[in-house]
Design a protein around this motif. Structure first.
Motif: not given
Length: 309
Positions: A11-13, A17-18, A21
């Motif tokens: 996961t990286k936002t 905002q992802a 996901d």
């Protein structure tokens, strides 16, 4: 020797905002995996996380080879990076280098031929550089400076450096961008050939780049993996939903308002007739004829990228 790359709930936002996901993948060696999605789907972010150029907020990546228990790539550190070849979407090349000197520079960074004597090492590197430049059709410009290359040549040079050193894992982000049709086919065939004993992941939004060489297609939408299956299985999902409809030119606009039109073309036999390619769960008109579906049809269906041509 068998390789295995796995991602678990990556996961990286960015700014809440992802971009990626909870992405989980299981990728064995010996095949090409196509990562498809429109611009902004999260493909490049995922590629940069796998190559350790970007840190994930959560989740992990493991790699195993030769029957060993998979290890976290962060724990492996440089040992994983030695097994990795990466072609970024926006590469940073050195304009004053020649093609050949750049390849030698990358060979030095990759510590190629370590353990060989000086003469043997030099010969080993020279042979591999020459073989790769021939494969990507840059052998005839090997003495040319990078700033004098065309965009397509720079793209092929970026692929060449990624392949250098015979990496176990090859990550290619938009590898055929800027290439003409002949070069695209040549590069696809080359990638397919060298994938036999590697893990290869190609991120692209061009369906034809992976339709015929990928064993599995991974579709990414808004950072989420929504599909992972062989191309023929995805195509089957809309086998009865693709139609060809003959209409007059004046009817095209109204048909686009009513139906999901994915292609507009003149009828080869009747220039007065326009043929619309339409995706529909039911027969859209009495004159509609069911036609074979393609991976591009499915892609457009999934991402709703349909409308006027």
């Amino acid at each position: 020797m068998a390789y295995m790359l796995e991602t678990d709930a990556l996961t990286k936002t960015f700014k809440g905002q992802a971009a990626v996901d909870r992405c989980s993948l299981h990728v064995p060696e010996g095949t090409v995996y196509g990562l498809l999605g429109p611009n902004g789907a999260g493909k490049s972010t995922l590629m940069n996380i796998i190559t350790d150029n970007l840190k994930a907020d959560s989740g992990e990546i493991t790699f195993g080879d030769d029957g060993k228990e998979p290890e976290n790539i962060k724990k492996m550190g440089t040992e994983f990076r030695k097994k990795l070849g990466f072609m970024p979407q926006y590469p940073g090349l050195y304009p004053n280098f020649t093609v050949e000197s750049f390849m030698w520079y990358m060979a030095t960074l990759k510590d190629m031929g370590r353990g060989l004597g000086g003469k043997e090492r030099k010969q080993y590197i020279a042979e591999q550089i020459n073989e790769i430049l021939v494969a990507v059709e840059l052998d005839d410009v090997s003495k040319r400076r990078i700033d004098a290359l065309s965009g397509g040549m720079k793209q092929r040079l970026t692929l060449a450096q990624a392949v250098l050193g015979n990496p176990s894992v090859l990550i290619l982000d938009e590898p055929t961008a800027g290439l003409d049709p002949k070069q695209r086919i040549a590069i696809r065939n080359y990638i397919s050939q060298i994938a036999l004993n590697k893990i290869v992941i190609i991120a692209t939004h061009v369906v034809s780049d992976v339709e015929f060489i990928a064993r599995d297609i991974i579709m990414l939408k808004n950072g989420v993996i929504i599909e992972k299956a062989p191309p023929h299985e995805l195509i089957k999902k809309i086998d009865d939903n693709v139609w060809s409809i003959p209409v007059g030119e004046s009817e095209v606009s109204s048909m686009q308002e009513k139906h999901r039109v994915i292609n507009i073309a003149r009828d080869e036999d009747d220039p007065q007739t326009v043929r619309l390619r339409v995706i529909s769960d039911v027969r859209p008109t009495e004159t509609a004829i069911n036609v074979p579906s393609t991976l591009e049809d499915y892609y457009l269906c999934v991402f709703n990228d349909v409308g006027s041509a």
